[in-house]
Scaffold this motif. Structure first.
Motif, PDB file in Angstrom:
ATOM      1  N   GLY A   1      16.899  -5.428  19.563  1.00  0.00           N
ATOM      2  CA  GLY A   1      17.705  -4.535  20.389  1.00  0.00           C
ATOM      3  C   GLY A   1      18.062  -3.274  19.649  1.00  0.00           C
ATOM      4  O   GLY A   1      17.505  -2.958  18.598  1.00  0.00           O
ATOM      5  N   MET A   2      19.017  -2.549  20.201  1.00  0.00           N
ATOM      6  CA  MET A   2      19.459  -1.309  19.580  1.00  0.00           C
ATOM      7  C   MET A   2      20.969  -1.401  19.335  1.00  0.00           C
ATOM      8  O   MET A   2      21.721  -1.787  20.232  1.00  0.00           O
ATOM      9  CB  MET A   2      19.165  -0.144  20.512  1.00  0.00           C
ATOM     10  N   VAL A   3      21.354  -1.088  18.113  1.00  0.00           N
ATOM     11  CA  VAL A   3      22.773  -1.143  17.747  1.00  0.00           C
ATOM     12  C   VAL A   3      23.195   0.265  17.328  1.00  0.00           C
ATOM     13  O   VAL A   3      22.528   0.892  16.515  1.00  0.00           O
ATOM     14  CB  VAL A   3      23.004  -2.124  16.574  1.00  0.00           C
ATOM     15  N   LEU A   4      24.286   0.749  17.911  1.00  0.00           N
ATOM     16  CA  LEU A   4      24.757   2.101  17.580  1.00  0.00           C
ATOM     17  C   LEU A   4      26.245   2.056  17.288  1.00  0.00           C
ATOM     18  O   LEU A   4      26.949   1.140  17.713  1.00  0.00           O
ATOM     19  CB  LEU A   4      24.518   3.057  18.759  1.00  0.00           C
ATOM     20  N   LYS A   5      26.689   3.077  16.591  1.00  0.00           N
ATOM     21  CA  LYS A   5      28.116   3.130  16.270  1.00  0.00           C
ATOM     22  C   LYS A   5      28.696   4.459  16.729  1.00  0.00           C
ATOM     23  O   LYS A   5      29.836   4.750  16.472  1.00  0.00           O
ATOM     24  CB  LYS A   5      28.308   2.924  14.768  1.00  0.00           C
ATOM     25  N   GLU A   6      27.874   5.253  17.422  1.00  0.00           N
ATOM     26  CA  GLU A   6      28.405   6.545  17.863  1.00  0.00           C
ATOM     27  C   GLU A   6      28.671   6.556  19.365  1.00  0.00           C
ATOM     28  O   GLU A   6      28.288   5.649  20.088  1.00  0.00           O
ATOM     29  CB  GLU A   6      27.476   7.705  17.469  1.00  0.00           C
ATOM     30  N   TRP A   7      29.296   7.625  19.813  1.00  0.00           N
ATOM     31  CA  TRP A   7      29.585   7.827  21.219  1.00  0.00           C
ATOM     32  C   TRP A   7      28.273   8.006  21.981  1.00  0.00           C
ATOM     33  O   TRP A   7      27.399   8.729  21.533  1.00  0.00           O
ATOM     34  CB  TRP A   7      30.466   9.073  21.373  1.00  0.00           C
TER      35      TRP A   7
ATOM     36  N   PHE B   1      18.989  -5.909  23.943  1.00  0.00           N
ATOM     37  CA  PHE B   1      20.375  -5.451  24.089  1.00  0.00           C
ATOM     38  C   PHE B   1      20.577  -4.070  23.505  1.00  0.00           C
ATOM     39  O   PHE B   1      19.839  -3.629  22.629  1.00  0.00           O
ATOM     40  CB  PHE B   1      21.339  -6.451  23.424  1.00  0.00           C
ATOM     41  N   LEU B   2      21.594  -3.412  24.044  1.00  0.00           N
ATOM     42  CA  LEU B   2      22.070  -2.154  23.483  1.00  0.00           C
ATOM     43  C   LEU B   2      23.553  -2.376  23.227  1.00  0.00           C
ATOM     44  O   LEU B   2      24.315  -2.652  24.150  1.00  0.00           O
ATOM     45  CB  LEU B   2      21.856  -1.020  24.497  1.00  0.00           C
ATOM     46  N   TRP B   3      23.934  -2.287  21.966  1.00  0.00           N
ATOM     47  CA  TRP B   3      25.310  -2.655  21.579  1.00  0.00           C
ATOM     48  C   TRP B   3      25.986  -1.482  20.871  1.00  0.00           C
ATOM     49  O   TRP B   3      25.454  -0.930  19.922  1.00  0.00           O
ATOM     50  CB  TRP B   3      25.237  -3.886  20.659  1.00  0.00           C
ATOM     51  N   ILE B   4      27.153  -1.107  21.363  1.00  0.00           N
ATOM     52  CA  ILE B   4      27.941  -0.067  20.717  1.00  0.00           C
ATOM     53  C   ILE B   4      29.050  -0.758  19.923  1.00  0.00           C
ATOM     54  O   ILE B   4      29.932  -1.404  20.496  1.00  0.00           O
ATOM     55  CB  ILE B   4      28.589   0.904  21.751  1.00  0.00           C
ATOM     56  N   VAL B   5      28.948  -0.639  18.603  1.00  0.00           N
ATOM     57  CA  VAL B   5      29.904  -1.314  17.708  1.00  0.00           C
ATOM     58  C   VAL B   5      31.152  -0.439  17.549  1.00  0.00           C
ATOM     59  O   VAL B   5      31.050   0.771  17.322  1.00  0.00           O
ATOM     60  CB  VAL B   5      29.250  -1.557  16.328  1.00  0.00           C
ATOM     61  N   LYS B   6      32.308  -1.069  17.674  1.00  0.00           N
ATOM     62  CA  LYS B   6      33.567  -0.319  17.497  1.00  0.00           C
ATOM     63  C   LYS B   6      34.328  -0.961  16.340  1.00  0.00           C
ATOM     64  O   LYS B   6      34.879  -2.060  16.461  1.00  0.00           O
ATOM     65  CB  LYS B   6      34.353  -0.392  18.808  1.00  0.00           C
ATOM     66  N   ASP B   7      34.337  -0.247  15.222  1.00  0.00           N
ATOM     67  CA  ASP B   7      34.869  -0.823  13.986  1.00  0.00           C
ATOM     68  C   ASP B   7      36.250  -0.282  13.640  1.00  0.00           C
ATOM     69  O   ASP B   7      37.014  -0.925  12.926  1.00  0.00           O
ATOM     70  CB  ASP B   7      33.865  -0.503  12.861  1.00  0.00           C
TER      71      ASP B   7
ATOM     72  N   PRO C   1      20.067   6.571  23.384  1.00  0.00           N
ATOM     73  CA  PRO C   1      19.251   5.367  23.515  1.00  0.00           C
ATOM     74  C   PRO C   1      18.316   5.404  24.721  1.00  0.00           C
ATOM     75  O   PRO C   1      17.557   4.461  24.961  1.00  0.00           O
ATOM     76  CB  PRO C   1      20.311   4.267  23.692  1.00  0.00           C
ATOM     77  N   ILE C   2      18.348   6.509  25.481  1.00  0.00           N
ATOM     78  CA  ILE C   2      17.586   6.544  26.737  1.00  0.00           C
ATOM     79  C   ILE C   2      16.075   6.413  26.484  1.00  0.00           C
ATOM     80  O   ILE C   2      15.381   5.688  27.193  1.00  0.00           O
ATOM     81  CB  ILE C   2      17.922   7.820  27.558  1.00  0.00           C
ATOM     82  N   LYS C   3      15.585   7.073  25.438  1.00  0.00           N
ATOM     83  CA  LYS C   3      14.137   7.007  25.140  1.00  0.00           C
ATOM     84  C   LYS C   3      13.725   5.561  24.906  1.00  0.00           C
ATOM     85  O   LYS C   3      12.664   5.120  25.320  1.00  0.00           O
ATOM     86  CB  LYS C   3      13.827   7.840  23.894  1.00  0.00           C
ATOM     87  N   TRP C   4      14.581   4.850  24.208  1.00  0.00           N
ATOM     88  CA  TRP C   4      14.300   3.437  23.912  1.00  0.00           C
ATOM     89  C   TRP C   4      14.306   2.614  25.209  1.00  0.00           C
ATOM     90  O   TRP C   4      13.417   1.792  25.443  1.00  0.00           O
ATOM     91  CB  TRP C   4      15.346   2.921  22.920  1.00  0.00           C
TER      92      TRP C   4
END
Ligand code: BUP
Length: 454
Positions: free
Chosen positions: A326-332, A293-299, A251-254
């Protein structure tokens, strides 16, 4: 150089919250020219662990990786369905298999540093090998004081809702790690049985720093908490390293395109999966906060089982709305790099101890939302030190759902608080002094190596 003759075996247990600080300690010891053997347990619980170990081993080819195949365990025997706790127990029960490979190492080992969950079996191992046994405690010093004192607490004592730890203070019983309150759970067993054996250790290393927990460490070392404790060595903040950078989407570029302190980062660690209902509310909260926001989803608890896409987990409609803001991610992701980015102004965190120390190192104020384990105790410290806010009425994240609107309001408060930001900046300065060349971290590691090489 100081460490040339010193050969140390590092023995982490399961979970990223345990592995990450061990590898950071390893990198610090390597900077001081120690020879290292890293004991890795197979199969690992999560892909995140296997991938991190393989990046670490490629970055430091001079270390020896001792692969150790553990005996699998029946969940019924272990009285738990938590895959990480099951792994704790499986590793504990397999430790005897290490006697022969460890005694064959050359040069012979000078010390063993193991995870807190391995104390009783590692003490047998180190006695056979005739080497000192240290623990790297992977939580806060205040949590360690609870660990040391807990075997002597009478929980049935009707005198109140607090546990009084001499020379430390009081901890509300409601803040105790929930698995501790489950009779015969692995966690409870570690606390009540292994806790009594701390005195047999040669030392306890903690990712703690003076500016945050100097008073607690001093109390532990004064003998006032409990007589006869081994030396507690604050070695923090442990520094994140290059090898931690995962492959894949960054997400750094963003973040690069965004103004300073305009983004809130939300991540809840590697251990607790949020319910689908809570995931929706978090999405609503972030979208209504008024901030990027930058959100890391943990499912899923274990990443290997995490197969569904974000649209499915978050819901298509909400996901569309979120992507606008914002940016939503599900990975490490590389959390420390994100926290260190100038665009990030606040951190909604579960308060796993590594995350708390990383936020301190980078000067990012925290909205503490403990999910499980030691996290309420850590959240209490974050609030006490003025580097974050903790909405106690939210309770445990894994039990109660917090509404999006409420969360959004608190995020706004976090991002707009000059007081929190100023205090976090002060702590960052203190942390920078500790990690500078010749600072308290370097000196602590030097002293340890000195002790081990005798
Ligand atoms: Br999620 C995540 N990237 O995407 P804690 C975590 N981390 O680098 P936990 C990432 O993992 P326990 C991600 O920076 C920290 O060093 C994070 O440890 C890193 O919490 C570590 O914060 C997570 O202690 O473990 O995972 O809940 O409860 O066992 O402390």
């Amino acid at each position: 150089p100081s460490g040339d003759l010193t050969h140390v075996a590092l023995f982490p247990s399961a979970g990223m919250g345990h592995l990450v600080p061990f590898l950071r300690l390893a990198a610090a010891l390597l900077r001081h020219h120690c020879k290292l053997t890293l004991i890795t347990s197979h199969p690992a619980v999560s892909s995140a662990e296997s991938q991190l170990i393989s990046r670490f081993v490629s970055a430091f080819p001079q270390i020896t990786e001792l692969k150790f195949h553990i005996v699998s365990l029946d969940p019924l025997v272990a009285n738990s369905d938590d895959p990480f706790f099951l792994q704790f127990e499986a590793i504990r029960r397999s430790v005897h298999l290490l006697t022969s490979p460890l005694s064959a190492l050359s040069p012979p080992l000078s010390a063993l540093v193991c995870d807190v969950s391995l104390i009783s079996s590692a003490l047998v191992l180190s006695a056979t090998l005739k080497i000192p046994n240290y623990v790297l405690f992977t939580s806060s010093a205040i949590m360690f004081s609870l660990f040391a004192y807990y075997p002597f607490v009478k929980m049935s004592d009707p005198s109140g809702d607090l546990i009084h730890i001499p020379a430390i203070g009081s901890i509300p019983k409601t803040s105790l790690p929930p698995p501790l309150l489950v009779d015969n759970s692995i966690f409870n067993k570690i606390f009540t049985q292994d806790g009594r054996r701390i005195k047999e250790l040669n030392g306890v290393l903690i990712n703690a720093m003076d500016a945050m927990e100097g008073d607690t460490v001093a109390a532990l070392n004064s003998g006032k908490v409990l007589d006869g404790l081994p030396p507690v060595v604050p070695i923090g903040p442990l520094l994140p390293c290059e090898f931690e950078n995962p492959e894949g989407k960054s997400p750094i570029k963003w973040l690069e395109k965004l103004p300073p302190r305009s983004v809130v980062f939300a991540s809840f660690g590697s251990r607790t999966a949020a319910s689908r209902e809570q995931i929706k509310e978090i999405g609503i909260g972030l979208a209504s906060s008024g901030y990027k926001f930058l959100w890391i989803v943990k499912d899923k608890v274990v990443d290997k089982e995490d197969k569904e896409g974000l649209e499915e987990v978050v819901g298509e409609e909400l996901m569309e709305k979120l992507e606008e803001k914002g940016m939503v991610l599900k990975e490490w992701v590389n959390q420390e790099e994100i926290l260190g980015h100038r665009a990030v102004g606040g951190f909604v965190s579960h308060c796993g101890w590594n995350s708390v120390m990383e936020a301190a190192l980078k000067g990012v104020p925290v909205l503490a939302w403990p999910q499980n384990g030691d996290q309420m105790i850590n959240a209490g410290l974050v609030a006490k030190k003025g580097v974050g806010m903790w909405v106690e009425k939210w309770g445990w994240g894994h039990k109660c759902v917090v509404k999006g609107e409420e969360l959004g309001g608190r995020i706004k408060e976090l991002m707009e608080s000059d007081v929190l930001r100023a205090r976090a900046a002060e702590l960052k300065e203190e942390a920078a002094k500790a990690v500078a060349v010749g600072g308290s971290c370097d000196r602590a590691i030097e002293r340890l190596i000195g002790r081990w090489s005798k």
